[in-house]
Design a protein around this motif. Structure first.
Motif, PDB file in Angstrom:
ATOM      1  N   PRO A 254       9.941  -7.245  19.461  1.00  0.00           N
ATOM      2  CA  PRO A 254      10.351  -7.502  17.932  1.00  0.00           C
ATOM      3  C   PRO A 254      10.261  -6.145  17.414  1.00  0.00           C
ATOM      4  N   LYS A 255      10.596  -6.315  15.914  1.00  0.00           N
ATOM      5  CA  LYS A 255      10.967  -5.006  15.279  1.00  0.00           C
ATOM      6  C   LYS A 255       9.567  -4.267  14.972  1.00  0.00           C
ATOM      7  N   GLY A 256       8.475  -4.923  15.122  1.00  0.00           N
ATOM      8  CA  GLY A 256       7.102  -4.034  14.675  1.00  0.00           C
ATOM      9  C   GLY A 256       6.803  -4.465  13.536  1.00  0.00           C
ATOM     10  N   ALA A 257       5.402  -4.096  13.145  1.00  0.00           N
ATOM     11  CA  ALA A 257       4.601  -4.220  11.892  1.00  0.00           C
ATOM     12  C   ALA A 257       4.619  -3.117  10.855  1.00  0.00           C
ATOM     13  N   LYS A 258       5.690  -2.448  10.790  1.00  0.00           N
ATOM     14  CA  LYS A 258       5.644  -1.294   9.935  1.00  0.00           C
ATOM     15  C   LYS A 258       5.626  -2.152   8.498  1.00  0.00           C
ATOM     16  N   GLY A 259       4.608  -1.556   7.749  1.00  0.00           N
ATOM     17  CA  GLY A 259       4.365  -1.871   6.245  1.00  0.00           C
ATOM     18  C   GLY A 259       3.388  -3.073   6.001  1.00  0.00           C
ATOM     19  N   MET A 260       3.078  -3.680   7.311  1.00  0.00           N
ATOM     20  CA  MET A 260       2.183  -4.852   7.224  1.00  0.00           C
ATOM     21  C   MET A 260       0.806  -4.391   7.341  1.00  0.00           C
ATOM     22  N   ASN A 261       0.013  -4.991   6.679  1.00  0.00           N
ATOM     23  CA  ASN A 261      -1.570  -4.392   6.771  1.00  0.00           C
ATOM     24  C   ASN A 261      -2.290  -5.219   7.879  1.00  0.00           C
TER      25      ASN A 261
ATOM     26  N   GLY B   3     -12.080 -11.281  -8.312  1.00  0.00           N
ATOM     27  CA  GLY B   3     -12.885 -10.261  -7.654  1.00  0.00           C
ATOM     28  C   GLY B   3     -12.998 -10.150  -6.183  1.00  0.00           C
ATOM     29  N   LYS B   4     -12.148 -11.019  -5.707  1.00  0.00           N
ATOM     30  CA  LYS B   4     -12.121 -11.328  -4.265  1.00  0.00           C
ATOM     31  C   LYS B   4     -11.092 -10.105  -3.503  1.00  0.00           C
ATOM     32  N   PHE B   5     -11.286  -9.741  -2.311  1.00  0.00           N
ATOM     33  CA  PHE B   5     -10.584  -8.855  -1.648  1.00  0.00           C
ATOM     34  C   PHE B   5     -10.485  -9.092  -0.158  1.00  0.00           C
ATOM     35  N   THR B   6      -9.258  -8.394   0.485  1.00  0.00           N
ATOM     36  CA  THR B   6      -9.374  -8.288   2.017  1.00  0.00           C
ATOM     37  C   THR B   6      -9.702  -7.027   2.474  1.00  0.00           C
ATOM     38  N   ILE B   7     -10.169  -6.845   3.533  1.00  0.00           N
ATOM     39  CA  ILE B   7     -10.791  -5.773   4.172  1.00  0.00           C
ATOM     40  C   ILE B   7      -9.565  -4.659   4.144  1.00  0.00           C
ATOM     41  N   SER B   8      -8.254  -5.107   4.517  1.00  0.00           N
ATOM     42  CA  SER B   8      -7.128  -4.187   4.646  1.00  0.00           C
ATOM     43  C   SER B   8      -7.155  -3.638   3.120  1.00  0.00           C
ATOM     44  N   GLN B   9      -7.272  -4.373   2.172  1.00  0.00           N
ATOM     45  CA  GLN B   9      -6.927  -3.949   0.721  1.00  0.00           C
ATOM     46  C   GLN B   9      -7.875  -2.995   0.346  1.00  0.00           C
ATOM     47  N   PHE B  10      -9.236  -3.324   0.925  1.00  0.00           N
ATOM     48  CA  PHE B  10     -10.132  -2.307   0.606  1.00  0.00           C
ATOM     49  C   PHE B  10     -10.134  -0.932   1.218  1.00  0.00           C
ATOM     50  N   ILE B  11      -9.619  -0.904   2.544  1.00  0.00           N
ATOM     51  CA  ILE B  11      -9.390   0.360   3.284  1.00  0.00           C
ATOM     52  C   ILE B  11      -7.992   0.940   2.644  1.00  0.00           C
ATOM     53  N   ASP B  12      -7.065   0.184   2.504  1.00  0.00           N
ATOM     54  CA  ASP B  12      -5.935   0.990   1.528  1.00  0.00           C
ATOM     55  C   ASP B  12      -6.351   1.590   0.417  1.00  0.00           C
ATOM     56  N   SER B  13      -7.199   0.876  -0.355  1.00  0.00           N
ATOM     57  CA  SER B  13      -7.402   1.595  -1.703  1.00  0.00           C
ATOM     58  C   SER B  13      -8.417   2.783  -1.686  1.00  0.00           C
ATOM     59  N   MET B  14      -8.897   2.860  -0.401  1.00  0.00           N
ATOM     60  CA  MET B  14      -9.720   4.374   0.023  1.00  0.00           C
ATOM     61  C   MET B  14      -8.754   5.387   0.262  1.00  0.00           C
ATOM     62  N   GLY B  15      -7.279   5.026   0.722  1.00  0.00           N
ATOM     63  CA  GLY B  15      -6.573   6.073   1.014  1.00  0.00           C
ATOM     64  C   GLY B  15      -7.040   6.701   2.257  1.00  0.00           C
ATOM     65  N   VAL B  16      -6.380   7.948   2.477  1.00  0.00           N
ATOM     66  CA  VAL B  16      -6.915   8.871   3.365  1.00  0.00           C
ATOM     67  C   VAL B  16      -8.159   9.814   2.776  1.00  0.00           C
ATOM     68  N   SER B  17      -9.406   9.515   3.218  1.00  0.00           N
ATOM     69  CA  SER B  17     -10.505  10.007   2.686  1.00  0.00           C
ATOM     70  C   SER B  17     -11.273  10.836   3.704  1.00  0.00           C
TER      71      SER B  17
ATOM     72  N   THR C 247      -2.835   1.337   5.805  1.00  0.00           N
ATOM     73  CA  THR C 247      -1.620   0.645   6.211  1.00  0.00           C
ATOM     74  C   THR C 247      -0.724   1.775   6.280  1.00  0.00           C
ATOM     75  N   LYS C 248      -0.366   2.512   5.368  1.00  0.00           N
ATOM     76  CA  LYS C 248       0.935   3.599   5.128  1.00  0.00           C
ATOM     77  C   LYS C 248       0.696   4.570   6.134  1.00  0.00           C
ATOM     78  N   GLN C 249      -0.411   4.914   6.676  1.00  0.00           N
ATOM     79  CA  GLN C 249      -0.630   6.143   7.527  1.00  0.00           C
ATOM     80  C   GLN C 249      -1.170   5.629   8.844  1.00  0.00           C
ATOM     81  N   ARG C 250      -1.197   4.468   9.036  1.00  0.00           N
ATOM     82  CA  ARG C 250      -1.599   3.821  10.411  1.00  0.00           C
ATOM     83  C   ARG C 250      -1.056   4.341  11.524  1.00  0.00           C
ATOM     84  N   SER C 251       0.342   4.321  11.608  1.00  0.00           N
ATOM     85  CA  SER C 251       1.027   4.679  13.021  1.00  0.00           C
ATOM     86  C   SER C 251       0.773   6.260  13.106  1.00  0.00           C
TER      87      SER C 251
END
Length: 478
Positions: A460-467, A9-23, A150-154
């Motif tokens: 560097p190559k950048g953080a594409k796909g990294m939360n 039942g634990k989660f990261t803040i990134s996981q929480f925000i990603d689970s909300m999607g674009v809302s 994460t997926k829509q961050r850029s």
């Protein structure tokens, strides 16, 4: 960290925000934070549409060309200094608090500009207001980074920067409507210049800051790494309520997985270890982009007046078309960045800008009175290319540093990069006064963009796909 976050039942803040999607929450943040950026863009650009009339007010019909070029730099001086302080202040005291105060104060300090009776009084308050205006770009970039999936961050980071261009377009509309107009209220108080109403509109952020402070939560990422778990929980609860979605875990402090701390909230950290080369490269890239953009914008209305034979309305509409292309560029670069990757997209943008500057330098050699459409097409292309390039740097800036000193990193790059806005109008104005034609001046802008292009290869190559939490783990591990 994502795997760990699914257990017990634990989660990261990134996981929480990603689970909300674009809302609905994401969209509300886009408008609230974006409008702060819009006022930033308006404040910067309105000087370019009013400087001729301001100089005539203070120095008579002939104006003062020597001081006119400097007029575009005063706000930028304050912005550069303010940006330096924005980083450590927001990393220590919170994103929302510092941005709210900054927006309120730069609106309040614009009021004296409305009633200024002296050039130096006007200039002084432009500098002071700029100190608070300087907090906008770095904190806005950081807030988009920390509040979007994460997926829509850029996309949101780059599209969010389009709000600044919206401010530029708004300044052109306001300038076109009020410069030279007679405003009854102002004339009753002995002020006969229409340009003053432009700065009255520039004071609206005083009201907006109150709205922003009420509806915008503090960053949960910032709150968690500073041990303010009650604030982090309240923010996540507000996100869930506004998004209208359920999550498979309880939003409690003990259930939030906090990423490892990579360093202190200190701007010195961005000049250490693995961050040194990235910081240097991004400063060069951002300085180059700002030198060219500030140089073009400072003298764009004058060039457009020449291109339209002195027709003020047509020249402002020409400038608006160039700025509209800039908005499209900001939106486009976000999509391409997600598909192509941060570094490749940035490199492409700076290469395109070099080509655009060289093309425009040749177009402006055509007779102005018969070349409206070639001028329009060329400047739209250059506006697109320059803004595509510099906006492509935004995701790389915010994703290169962990939460503890993310905004210090962004603010350092913004401050040093925007210092180009102090020098560019003065240098280009001095060269123009020395007899340089517009063609070699615009060709000169290709030089800093070429340096920016070269600096891209140091990144560097950048953080594409990294939360955000993955970025923190990577930073702590190295």
């Amino acid at each position: 960290m994502t795997t760990e976050a699914t257990n017990n039942g634990k989660f990261t803040i990134s996981q929480f925000i990603d689970s909300m999607g674009v809302s609905k929450f994401t969209i509300s943040i886009f408008f609230l934070v974006g409008l702060a950026m819009c006022f930033d863009g308006y404040d910067y650009m309105i000087i370019s549409y009013t400087n001729t009339q301001i100089m005539q007010t203070f120095f008579g019909p002939e104006g003062n060309d020597a001081l006119k070029g400097a007029l575009s730099s005063y706000s930028t001086i304050g912005i550069v200094v303010g940006s330096f302080f924005a980083g450590p202040l927001s990393d220590n005291f919170g994103r929302k608090k510092v941005l709210t105060i900054g927006v309120f104060m730069y609106g309040l300090l614009t009021v004296p500009c409305i009633f200024a009776q002296d050039y130096y009084v006007f200039a002084a308050f432009r500098v002071i207001a700029g100190l608070f205006l300087g907090v906008c770009t770095p904190i806005v970039t950081t807030m988009f980074t920390e509040f979007t999936p994460t997926k829509q961050r850029s996309f949101f980071i780059t599209f969010g920067m389009a709000w600044m261009i919206v401010g530029w377009v708004l300044s052109a509309l306001v300038g076109n409507a009020f410069v030279g107009a007679h405003i009854a209220f102002l004339e009753e108080h002995g002020l006969h210049e229409g340009w003053r109403i432009c700065y009255f509109i520039g004071a609206f952020p005083v009201i907006f800051a109150i709205i922003f402070g009420y509806f915008t939560p503090e960053s949960a990422h910032w709150a968690s790494v500073h041990g303010k778990m009650d604030i982090a929980v309240k923010t996540l609860e507000r996100i869930q309520k506004r998004a209208g979605k359920e999550v498979p875990y309880e939003i409690k402090a003990e259930n939030i997985i906090i990423p490892p701390v990579a360093g202190k909230a200190n701007p010195i950290e961005v000049w250490k270890g693995k961050y040194l080369k990235t910081t240097i490269a991004l400063v060069v890239i951002y300085f180059a982009g700002n030198f060219s953009i500030y140089g073009v914008n400072a003298w764009l209305p004058s060039l457009m007046l020449e291109a339209t034979g002195g027709a003020v309305t047509a020249s402002y509409m020409l400038a608006m078309a160039q700025n509209a292309a800039s908005v499209i560029a900001n939106c486009t670069t976000g999509f391409v960045s997600e598909a192509m990757g941060r570094k490749r997209n940035l490199t492409f943008g700076y290469a395109l800008s070099v080509v655009a500057c060289l093309i425009v330098s040749q177009v402006v050699t055509l007779p102005a009175e018969t070349s409206f459409w070639p001028y329009l097409i060329a400047f739209v292309f250059m506006g697109f290319a320059l803004n595509y390039a510099i906006t492509a740097a935004q995701p790389m800036m915010s994703e290169s540093y962990p939460t503890e000193f993310r905004n210090s990193g962004v603010a350092t790059i913004v401050a040093l990069g925007k210092s180009a806005g102090i020098f560019s109008p003065i240098i280009l104005g001095g060269l123009k006064a020395a007899g340089w034609a517009f063609s070699p001046l615009i060709a000169l802008l290709a030089v800093p963009m070429a340096f920016g292009f070269a600096a891209c290869f140091l990144l560097p190559k950048g953080a594409k796909g990294m939360n955000i939490d993955d970025i923190a783990e990577d930073a702590a591990a190295n």
